[in-house]
Design a protein around this motif. Structure first.
Motif, PDB file in Angstrom:
ATOM      1  N   UNK A 267       1.059  -1.272   0.245  1.00 49.60           N
ATOM      2  CA  UNK A 267       0.296  -0.017   0.119  1.00 49.60           C
ATOM      3  C   UNK A 267       0.958   1.337  -0.134  1.00 49.60           C
ATOM      4  N   UNK A 268       2.072   1.251   0.780  1.00 49.92           N
ATOM      5  CA  UNK A 268       2.762   2.497   0.264  1.00 49.92           C
ATOM      6  C   UNK A 268       3.505   2.256  -1.020  1.00 49.92           C
ATOM      7  N   UNK A 269       3.129   2.018  -1.553  1.00 51.19           N
ATOM      8  CA  UNK A 269       3.159   2.658  -3.410  1.00 51.19           C
ATOM      9  C   UNK A 269       2.298   3.132  -4.005  1.00 51.19           C
ATOM     10  N   UNK A 270       0.920   2.957  -3.472  1.00 53.08           N
ATOM     11  CA  UNK A 270      -0.291   2.667  -4.623  1.00 53.08           C
ATOM     12  C   UNK A 270      -0.238   4.447  -4.759  1.00 53.08           C
ATOM     13  N   UNK A 271       0.302   5.359  -4.538  1.00 48.25           N
ATOM     14  CA  UNK A 271      -0.834   6.662  -5.106  1.00 48.25           C
ATOM     15  C   UNK A 271       1.505   6.390  -6.391  1.00 48.25           C
ATOM     16  N   UNK A 272       2.208   5.112  -6.799  1.00 49.84           N
ATOM     17  CA  UNK A 272       3.774   5.658  -7.252  1.00 49.84           C
ATOM     18  C   UNK A 272       2.634   5.335  -8.659  1.00 49.84           C
ATOM     19  N   UNK A 273       2.114   3.992  -8.441  1.00 49.59           N
ATOM     20  CA  UNK A 273       2.118   2.338  -9.516  1.00 49.59           C
ATOM     21  C   UNK A 273       1.229   3.745 -10.736  1.00 49.59           C
ATOM     22  N   UNK A 274       0.317   4.222 -10.363  1.00 51.27           N
ATOM     23  CA  UNK A 274      -0.183   5.199 -11.579  1.00 51.27           C
ATOM     24  C   UNK A 274       0.290   5.967 -12.050  1.00 51.27           C
ATOM     25  N   UNK A 275       1.740   6.658 -11.543  1.00 58.95           N
ATOM     26  CA  UNK A 275       1.882   7.365 -11.697  1.00 58.95           C
ATOM     27  C   UNK A 275       3.290   6.341 -13.044  1.00 58.95           C
ATOM     28  N   UNK A 276       3.915   5.641 -12.156  1.00 61.04           N
ATOM     29  CA  UNK A 276       4.984   4.622 -13.208  1.00 61.04           C
ATOM     30  C   UNK A 276       4.263   4.166 -14.715  1.00 61.04           C
TER      31      UNK A 276
ATOM     32  N   UNK B  93       6.348  -5.097 -27.466  1.00 61.29           N
ATOM     33  CA  UNK B  93       5.145  -4.280 -26.831  1.00 61.29           C
ATOM     34  C   UNK B  93       4.107  -3.160 -27.266  1.00 61.29           C
ATOM     35  N   UNK B  94       3.375  -3.707 -26.757  1.00 58.86           N
ATOM     36  CA  UNK B  94       1.311  -3.138 -27.511  1.00 58.86           C
ATOM     37  C   UNK B  94       1.557  -2.446 -26.086  1.00 58.86           C
ATOM     38  N   UNK B  95       1.362  -1.002 -26.408  1.00 59.73           N
ATOM     39  CA  UNK B  95       1.455   0.841 -25.391  1.00 59.73           C
ATOM     40  C   UNK B  95      -0.140  -0.176 -24.933  1.00 59.73           C
ATOM     41  N   UNK B  96      -1.250  -0.331 -25.559  1.00 58.76           N
ATOM     42  CA  UNK B  96      -2.236  -1.000 -24.903  1.00 58.76           C
ATOM     43  C   UNK B  96      -2.932  -1.829 -23.764  1.00 58.76           C
ATOM     44  N   UNK B  97      -1.643  -2.959 -23.855  1.00 60.76           N
ATOM     45  CA  UNK B  97      -1.122  -3.705 -23.007  1.00 60.76           C
ATOM     46  C   UNK B  97      -0.212  -3.780 -21.979  1.00 60.76           C
ATOM     47  N   UNK B  98       0.548  -2.928 -22.441  1.00 63.37           N
ATOM     48  CA  UNK B  98       1.902  -3.373 -21.627  1.00 63.37           C
ATOM     49  C   UNK B  98       1.726  -2.675 -19.972  1.00 63.37           C
ATOM     50  N   UNK B  99       1.832  -3.500 -19.481  1.00 68.41           N
ATOM     51  CA  UNK B  99       1.987  -3.077 -18.396  1.00 68.41           C
ATOM     52  C   UNK B  99       3.772  -2.613 -17.274  1.00 68.41           C
ATOM     53  N   UNK B 100       4.020  -2.175 -16.800  1.00 66.45           N
ATOM     54  CA  UNK B 100       5.092  -1.547 -15.764  1.00 66.45           C
ATOM     55  C   UNK B 100       4.618  -2.328 -14.705  1.00 66.45           C
ATOM     56  N   UNK B 101       3.523  -3.383 -13.873  1.00 66.04           N
ATOM     57  CA  UNK B 101       3.697  -4.164 -13.153  1.00 66.04           C
ATOM     58  C   UNK B 101       4.019  -5.211 -13.391  1.00 66.04           C
ATOM     59  N   UNK B 102       3.660  -5.975 -14.671  1.00 62.12           N
ATOM     60  CA  UNK B 102       4.543  -7.184 -15.465  1.00 62.12           C
ATOM     61  C   UNK B 102       5.963  -6.560 -15.510  1.00 62.12           C
ATOM     62  N   UNK B 103       6.367  -6.096 -15.782  1.00 60.67           N
ATOM     63  CA  UNK B 103       8.006  -6.058 -15.556  1.00 60.67           C
ATOM     64  C   UNK B 103       8.295  -6.056 -14.765  1.00 60.67           C
ATOM     65  N   UNK B 104       8.407  -5.155 -13.519  1.00 63.24           N
ATOM     66  CA  UNK B 104       8.651  -5.494 -12.192  1.00 63.24           C
ATOM     67  C   UNK B 104       8.678  -6.898 -11.491  1.00 63.24           C
ATOM     68  N   UNK B 105       7.869  -7.235 -12.067  1.00 62.31           N
ATOM     69  CA  UNK B 105       7.247  -8.948 -11.056  1.00 62.31           C
ATOM     70  C   UNK B 105       8.149  -9.872 -12.298  1.00 62.31           C
ATOM     71  N   UNK B 106       8.298  -9.847 -13.457  1.00 56.76           N
ATOM     72  CA  UNK B 106       9.543 -10.599 -14.298  1.00 56.76           C
ATOM     73  C   UNK B 106      10.674 -10.502 -14.342  1.00 56.76           C
ATOM     74  N   UNK B 107      11.098  -8.937 -13.664  1.00 57.15           N
ATOM     75  CA  UNK B 107      12.740  -9.458 -12.721  1.00 57.15           C
ATOM     76  C   UNK B 107      12.878  -9.794 -11.982  1.00 57.15           C
ATOM     77  N   UNK B 108      11.675  -9.321 -11.549  1.00 49.81           N
ATOM     78  CA  UNK B 108      11.831 -10.255  -9.527  1.00 49.81           C
ATOM     79  C   UNK B 108      11.735 -11.880  -9.995  1.00 49.81           C
ATOM     80  N   UNK B 109      11.303 -12.055 -10.615  1.00 50.43           N
ATOM     81  CA  UNK B 109      11.467 -13.422 -10.510  1.00 50.43           C
ATOM     82  C   UNK B 109      13.060 -14.038 -11.324  1.00 50.43           C
TER      83      UNK B 109
END
Length: 198
Positions: free
Chosen positions: A108-117, A133-149
């Motif tokens: 929750x500490x990053x709720x404000x940053x996620x839409x900005x990101x 990448x298709x800008x209509x479906x791309x999400x930064x969350x997916x990139x972060x999740x993949x990098x974490x993995x």
């Protein structure tokens, strides 16, 4: 044929102002500073890789650039958490935090940053006109999740201990996000202070 071994050269002496860290934990500014260093290194590698790709030459530095970006993003997140009152001991808890950048990012500490990101990342995808990448479906969350993995234990640290070919996500949007967040970290801190006072 016999090889002659010449002795090891003398070790260089550290500069007189060189200090070994005293074991004290750094503050948020130390984390931000180191995050900027990792971001710079990742950007240099990424730029070199792109220049070689444009010349149709192979320069296999995408995985190291991704690793450096993961470390830089982790340091940014932990600096933000330190500013919000978390302690170093908590941040070292590998079950709760560790190197789990997506888990931290979804707090929750990053709720404000996620839409900005997401907004910054979409601009990057559009500007760079990435064919992958298709800008209509791309999400930064997916990139972060993949990098974490790739960066963490789920893949057995695939960026450090390869098990064949390691496919990495397109990291340029996250490079843009981290650069923007580091450049505007004081404004981000004020934004969070305002949120707490509401």
């Amino acid at each position: 044929m016999r090889l002659e071994v010449q002795g090891m050269p003398d070790r260089p002496k550290p500069p007189s102002d060189f200090k070994v860290p005293d074991g004290q934990d750094g503050g948020p500014d130390d984390y931000y500073s180191l995050a900027e260093n990792y971001l710079l290194a990742a950007e240099i590698l990424w730029k070199q890789e792109r220049e070689h790709r444009e010349k149709e030459e192979r320069l296999p530095v995408v995985a190291p650039a991704t690793q450096l970006l993961g470390i830089g993003f982790e340091l940014f997140l932990k600096a933000q958490l330190l500013e919000r009152g978390y302690e170093h001991k908590q941040l070292r808890d590998r079950h709760k935090f560790g190197h789990q950048i997506h888990r931290m990012w979804m707090m929750p500490e990053f709720d404000l940053l996620r839409p900005l990101a997401q907004e910054i990342a979409e601009k990057c995808v559009i500007v760079k006109q990435s064919p992958i990448l298709d800008p209509k479906v791309y999400t930064i969350d997916w990139t972060i999740e993949t990098i974490e993995m790739l960066y963490g234990s789920e893949s057995h640290y695939a960026l450090r201990y390869p098990k064949g070919v390691t496919n990495v996500p397109y990291i340029q949007p996250l490079l843009w996000v981290l650069a923007e967040f580091l450049a505007k970290r004081e404004a981000i801190s004020q934004l969070h202070s305002q949120q707490r006072s509401i």
